[in-house]
Design an enzyme around this catalytic site. Structure first.
Site, PDB file in Angstrom:
ATOM      1  N   CYS A   1       0.954  -1.159  -0.027  1.00 53.43           N
ATOM      2  CA  CYS A   1      -0.152  -0.269  -0.046  1.00 53.43           C
ATOM      3  C   CYS A   1       0.989   1.119  -0.052  1.00 53.43           C
ATOM      4  O   CYS A   1       1.517   1.657  -0.900  1.00 53.43           O
ATOM      5  CB  CYS A   1      -1.072  -0.017   1.076  1.00 53.43           C
ATOM      6  SG  CYS A   1      -2.547   1.168   0.746  1.00 53.43           S
TER       7      CYS A   1
ATOM      8  N   HIS B   1      -3.318  -5.931   2.483  1.00 54.38           N
ATOM      9  CA  HIS B   1      -2.760  -5.954   4.010  1.00 54.38           C
ATOM     10  C   HIS B   1      -3.329  -7.108   4.755  1.00 54.38           C
ATOM     11  O   HIS B   1      -3.851  -7.824   3.975  1.00 54.38           O
ATOM     12  CB  HIS B   1      -3.426  -4.694   4.937  1.00 54.38           C
ATOM     13  CG  HIS B   1      -2.842  -3.145   4.382  1.00 54.38           C
ATOM     14  ND1 HIS B   1      -1.751  -2.790   4.944  1.00 54.38           N
ATOM     15  CD2 HIS B   1      -3.308  -2.180   3.654  1.00 54.38           C
ATOM     16  CE1 HIS B   1      -1.641  -1.569   4.377  1.00 54.38           C
ATOM     17  NE2 HIS B   1      -2.607  -1.187   3.838  1.00 54.38           N
TER      18      HIS B   1
ATOM     19  N   ARG C   1     -12.292   6.402  -0.421  1.00 55.29           N
ATOM     20  CA  ARG C   1     -11.577   5.064  -0.296  1.00 55.29           C
ATOM     21  C   ARG C   1     -11.943   3.731  -0.686  1.00 55.29           C
ATOM     22  O   ARG C   1     -13.060   3.470  -0.585  1.00 55.29           O
ATOM     23  CB  ARG C   1     -11.248   5.174   1.404  1.00 55.29           C
ATOM     24  CG  ARG C   1     -10.578   6.361   2.128  1.00 55.29           C
ATOM     25  CD  ARG C   1     -10.114   5.837   3.448  1.00 55.29           C
ATOM     26  NE  ARG C   1      -9.101   5.225   3.570  1.00 55.29           N
ATOM     27  CZ  ARG C   1      -7.747   5.612   3.407  1.00 55.29           C
ATOM     28  NH1 ARG C   1      -7.632   6.810   3.016  1.00 55.29           N
ATOM     29  NH2 ARG C   1      -6.663   4.764   3.407  1.00 55.29           N
TER      30      ARG C   1
HETATM   31  N1  GLN Z   1      -1.989   6.761   2.256  1.00 60.36           N
HETATM   32  C1  GLN Z   1      -2.174   5.729   1.219  1.00 60.36           C
HETATM   33  C2  GLN Z   1      -3.676   5.812   0.681  1.00 60.36           C
HETATM   34  O1  GLN Z   1      -4.420   6.027   1.530  1.00 60.36           O
HETATM   35  C3  GLN Z   1      -1.850   4.440   1.747  1.00 60.36           C
HETATM   36  C4  GLN Z   1      -2.619   3.924   2.813  1.00 60.36           C
HETATM   37  C5  GLN Z   1      -2.231   2.585   3.146  1.00 60.36           C
HETATM   38  O2  GLN Z   1      -0.851   2.111   3.160  1.00 60.36           O
HETATM   39  N2  GLN Z   1      -3.120   1.580   3.629  1.00 60.36           N
HETATM   40  O3  GLN Z   1      -3.749   5.545  -0.467  1.00 60.36           O
END
Ligand code: GLN
Length: 247
Positions: free
Chosen positions: A94, A189, A128
């Site tokens: 990520c 993740h 998101r």
């Molecule tokens: N900041 C990044 C995003 O929101 C990575 C987030 C993460 O590592 N889960 O895309």
């Protein structure tokens, strides 16, 4: 005595959603085979040896932490690039995956510089992408995990696989992750490795073969495979969700 040296980059800043579990998984799978392994945490370039490592992991982080980590590690760009080209194994997740690229554009339009190790970019949107994700990969079979990111990643490299449920790199391509030499970039993740032992062993195998010229012994993965299958069946039909990006 031979030992595999694993670098865990930025454990203090890039450490979301159980990413450290990947290090525990790599260590355990080496120990089960009697392969000595050493983990070193790299917070600044001074923590790393010029001779490098056999395998490295970079986890995910918020936009702010991602930017701190980039600033800290930028003096190491040349080395990390050379390791990747030389076949060192790497897992980047990520924020740690986005950070390898040229830049990451936040949802407010601010362009955060990436490490520029590979030519690609990421751009955040208002929503998101936050869901359980299933990926079908030619190389690794069924991959399961959890994704939570505002950034969408665009590149021309080989992806890790095709998205079966969830989002992955972005909403258009139906592709997830990146695979270049022995480097894997992914949005998964969870952590990714315990439930996807085929990826853990790929990283270990490439590091071990490169170091010793020997083949890796197989482990009994019935439990891990059952976990993978359970997650696959549970989320096969569920509808992926998007959330407003308030972060
Ligand atoms: N900041 C990044 C995003 O929101 C990575 C987030 C993460 O590592 N889960 O895309």
């Amino acid at each position: 005595m031979l030992e595999l040296l694993i670098y865990h980059f930025c454990p203090d800043t890039l450490n979301l959603y159980g990413d450290r579990g990947n290090i525990i998984c790599l260590k355990k799978r080496c120990e089960w085979r009697g392969i000595p392994v050493r983990i070193e945490e790299i917070r600044t370039p001074e923590d790393a040896k010029p001779s490098g490592c056999d395998l490295f992991m970079i986890g995910g982080g918020s936009d702010r932490e991602q930017s701190i980590a980039t600033n800290r590690l930028t003096p190491m760009v040349k080395e990390i690039k050379a390791w990747i080209e030389d076949g060192v194994s790497g897992l980047t997740i990520c924020g740690g995956y986005q950070f390898l690229g040229d830049y990451y554009e936040t949802k407010n339009g601010e362009k955060l510089k990436g490490m520029g190790i590979l030519p690609f970019y990421s751009k955040a949107e208002k929503d998101r992408l936050m869901t359980n994700i299933l990926v079908e990969s030619e190389r690794f079979g069924r991959i399961v995990g959890f994704e939570n990111h505002g950034g969408r990643t665009y590149h021309d490299f080989l992806p890790l696989g095709k998205v079966v449920n969830g989002f992955g790199n972005n909403e258009e391509s139906r592709e997830e992750g990146l695979h270049y030499h022995h480097l894997i970039g992914t949005y998964l993740h969870g952590p990714i490795l315990p439930k996807n032992p085929q990826i853990a062993d790929y990283l270990i195998e490439k590091a071990y073969e490169r170091k010793t010229g020997k083949k890796l012994e197989q482990l009994d993965d019935r439990l891990e495979e059952a976990a993978n299958q359970t997650v696959w069946e549970r989320f096969r039909q569920s509808k992926p969700t998007k959330y407003r990006n308030e972060a």
